[in-house]
Design a protein around this motif. Structure first.
Motif, mmCIF file in Angstrom:
data_model
loop_
_atom_site.group_PDB
_atom_site.id
_atom_site.type_symbol
_atom_site.label_atom_id
_atom_site.label_comp_id
_atom_site.label_asym_id
_atom_site.label_seq_id
_atom_site.Cartn_x
_atom_site.Cartn_y
_atom_site.Cartn_z
ATOM 1 N N MET A 1 0.857 -1.186 0.000
ATOM 2 C CA MET A 1 0.000 0.000 0.000
ATOM 3 C C MET A 1 0.889 1.230 0.000
ATOM 4 N N ARG A 2 0.403 2.304 -0.658
ATOM 5 C CA ARG A 2 1.159 3.551 -0.748
ATOM 6 C C ARG A 2 0.426 4.641 0.037
ATOM 7 N N PHE A 3 1.082 5.163 1.091
ATOM 8 C CA PHE A 3 0.510 6.230 1.896
ATOM 9 C C PHE A 3 1.146 7.553 1.488
ATOM 10 N N ALA A 4 0.319 8.592 1.427
ATOM 11 C CA ALA A 4 0.809 9.890 0.969
ATOM 12 C C ALA A 4 0.174 11.012 1.777
ATOM 13 N N THR A 5 0.833 12.170 1.715
ATOM 14 C CA THR A 5 0.291 13.419 2.246
ATOM 15 C C THR A 5 0.284 14.418 1.106
ATOM 16 N N TRP A 6 -0.812 15.158 0.942
ATOM 17 C CA TRP A 6 -0.926 16.060 -0.198
ATOM 18 C C TRP A 6 -1.745 17.286 0.174
ATOM 19 N N GLY A 15 -3.626 9.932 3.256
ATOM 20 C CA GLY A 15 -4.408 8.803 2.775
ATOM 21 C C GLY A 15 -3.576 7.861 1.949
ATOM 22 N N VAL A 16 -4.217 7.226 0.990
ATOM 23 C CA VAL A 16 -3.556 6.215 0.173
ATOM 24 C C VAL A 16 -3.634 6.592 -1.304
ATOM 25 N N VAL A 17 -2.736 5.982 -2.078
ATOM 26 C CA VAL A 17 -2.636 6.247 -3.509
ATOM 27 C C VAL A 17 -3.037 4.995 -4.272
ATOM 28 N N SER A 18 -3.876 5.193 -5.296
ATOM 29 C CA SER A 18 -4.235 4.122 -6.222
ATOM 30 C C SER A 18 -3.954 4.605 -7.634
ATOM 31 N N ASP A 19 -4.224 3.772 -8.626
ATOM 32 C CA ASP A 19 -4.044 4.196 -10.008
ATOM 33 C C ASP A 19 -4.970 5.351 -10.365
ATOM 34 N N ALA A 20 -6.073 5.493 -9.620
ATOM 35 C CA ALA A 20 -7.038 6.559 -9.896
ATOM 36 C C ALA A 20 -6.622 7.890 -9.287
ATOM 37 N N LEU A 49 -9.930 3.436 0.076
ATOM 38 C CA LEU A 49 -9.946 3.133 -1.357
ATOM 39 C C LEU A 49 -11.359 2.996 -1.915
ATOM 40 N N GLU A 50 -12.329 2.841 -1.029
ATOM 41 C CA GLU A 50 -13.722 2.743 -1.486
ATOM 42 C C GLU A 50 -14.306 4.107 -1.830
ATOM 43 N N ALA A 51 -13.657 5.185 -1.381
ATOM 44 C CA ALA A 51 -14.125 6.543 -1.654
ATOM 45 C C ALA A 51 -13.546 7.047 -2.976
ATOM 46 N N PRO A 52 -14.190 8.061 -3.586
ATOM 47 C CA PRO A 52 -13.661 8.619 -4.840
ATOM 48 C C PRO A 52 -12.253 9.178 -4.649
ATOM 49 N N ALA A 53 -11.484 9.157 -5.729
ATOM 50 C CA ALA A 53 -10.100 9.637 -5.691
ATOM 51 C C ALA A 53 -9.996 11.036 -6.279
ATOM 52 N N VAL A 54 -9.008 11.786 -5.796
ATOM 53 C CA VAL A 54 -8.612 13.044 -6.413
ATOM 54 C C VAL A 54 -7.432 12.741 -7.328
#
Length: 317
Positions: A1-6, A15-20, A49-54
């Motif tokens: 899993m990839r955790f990020a701050t933005w 939160g986390v980073v996905s391809d989206a 990850l179930e929520a929409p991505a930015v």
């Protein structure tokens, strides 16, 4: 899993980073997620990850976490060979290097994000990059053995270095200070350790490809597995006789084969490639982790540092 701050629309999120893109975990920070333990952090990430991505294109990536401390090691023998010649004019590797994984503390408040601009430090004329990988400690530890050395995850680290300032101040034999504390890039995110286990070799090292380029021209390439010690040994040494906290960052030190300009200057005896200048773009990629890309900009022009006063030997008022 990839955790990020933005940062997005003036708000900072973790939160986390996905391809989206990025998925927020409200009411927390990545440091707090690390301190909650891997299982709890991953569960929170899976729910996010179930929520929409930015989309990533719409956010500014900040350093993945704000660590309590940042230690930077020097674990690549090839790097030591070249940079020692460049900094203090000595050839070879000190015998002491082989005895223990030496480190210094760097500035935890000078961290910058994966795509932030980086200013040339005041008075610097020989600005340099350093390609590294950093491990994030997973648990509070005191004098751990390597078997107890829990790593939460890994990120890319660029240890920006003012080589002329570093060479001058290290003549006092206290190690680098203003030569190192202007900026350290961490990013683009924090990849949990389990994601990189497939890259572990038979000796216990992570065989990740590391590359760095300046303005699109590749300068250096190495494998992380060329470290003299694996990260577990670094954790054990950092905590030897003292305390580590979950979230502490441990840098691998600069890789060899062009992991920084000073190594090449020391090896070849010339300033080629030249020191970094405003407008240069430094890009680093580590296999399994990601890419950071920073543009060098002009820094502040400050007055010269005042020299010490004339020495006195007075013993009375």
């Amino acid at each position: 899993m990839r955790f990020a701050t933005w940062e997005h629309q003036g708000e900072v999120s973790a939160g986390v980073v996905s391809d989206a893109g990025v998925h927020g975990i409200p009411g927390t920070t990545v440091l707090e997620l690390v301190r909650s333990g891997l299982a709890t952090a991953v569960a929170a990430g899976e729910q996010a990850l179930e929520a929409p991505a930015v989309p990533l294109a719409d956010v500014r990536l900040l350093p993945p976490l704000q660590p309590p401390t940042v230690r930077d090691f020097v674990t690549f023998e090839e790097h030591v060979e070249g940079v020692r010649k460049s900094i203090d004019g000595a050839a070879g590797v000190p015998e002491r290097w082989y005895a223990a994984p030496t480190f210094y503390f760097t500035h935890p408040y000078a961290l910058v994000g994966a795509h932030d601009d980086v200013a040339v430090p005041p008075g610097c004329r020989r600005f340099d990059f350093e390609l590294e990988v950093a491990a994030v400690v997973a648990e509070d530890l005191t004098s751990p053995s390597p078997d107890q050395a829990a790593v939460f995850g890994y990120t890319v680290l660029n240890d920006w270095s003012a080589r002329d300032l570093q060479a001058a101040e290290m003549q006092v034999s206290l190690g680098p200070a203003k030569g190192k504390d202007s900026a350290t890039t961490l990013g683009p995110w924090l990849v949990t350790a389990d994601e990189l286990e497939p890259y572990r070799d038979a000796e216990g090292f992570l065989a990740l490809e590391m590359t760095v380029s300046v303005n699109g021209t590749r300068i250096g390439h190495d494998l992380l597995s060329n470290m003299g010690w694996p990260f577990e040994e670094l954790v054990a040494y950092a905590g030897r006789g003292t305390r580590l906290l979950a979230g502490d960052v441990l840098g691998s030190g600069t890789c060899g084969n062009g992991g920084c300009l000073a190594e090449l200057w020391g090896r070849d005896g010339a300033s080629a490639p030249p020191p970094l200048q405003p407008g240069d773009v430094v890009e680093m990629t580590v296999e399994g982790i990601g890419t950071i890309r920073n543009r060098v900009v002009a820094g502040a022009e400050l007055p010269p540092v005042a020299p010490a006063r004339t020495r006195t030997r007075a013993r009375t008022r």
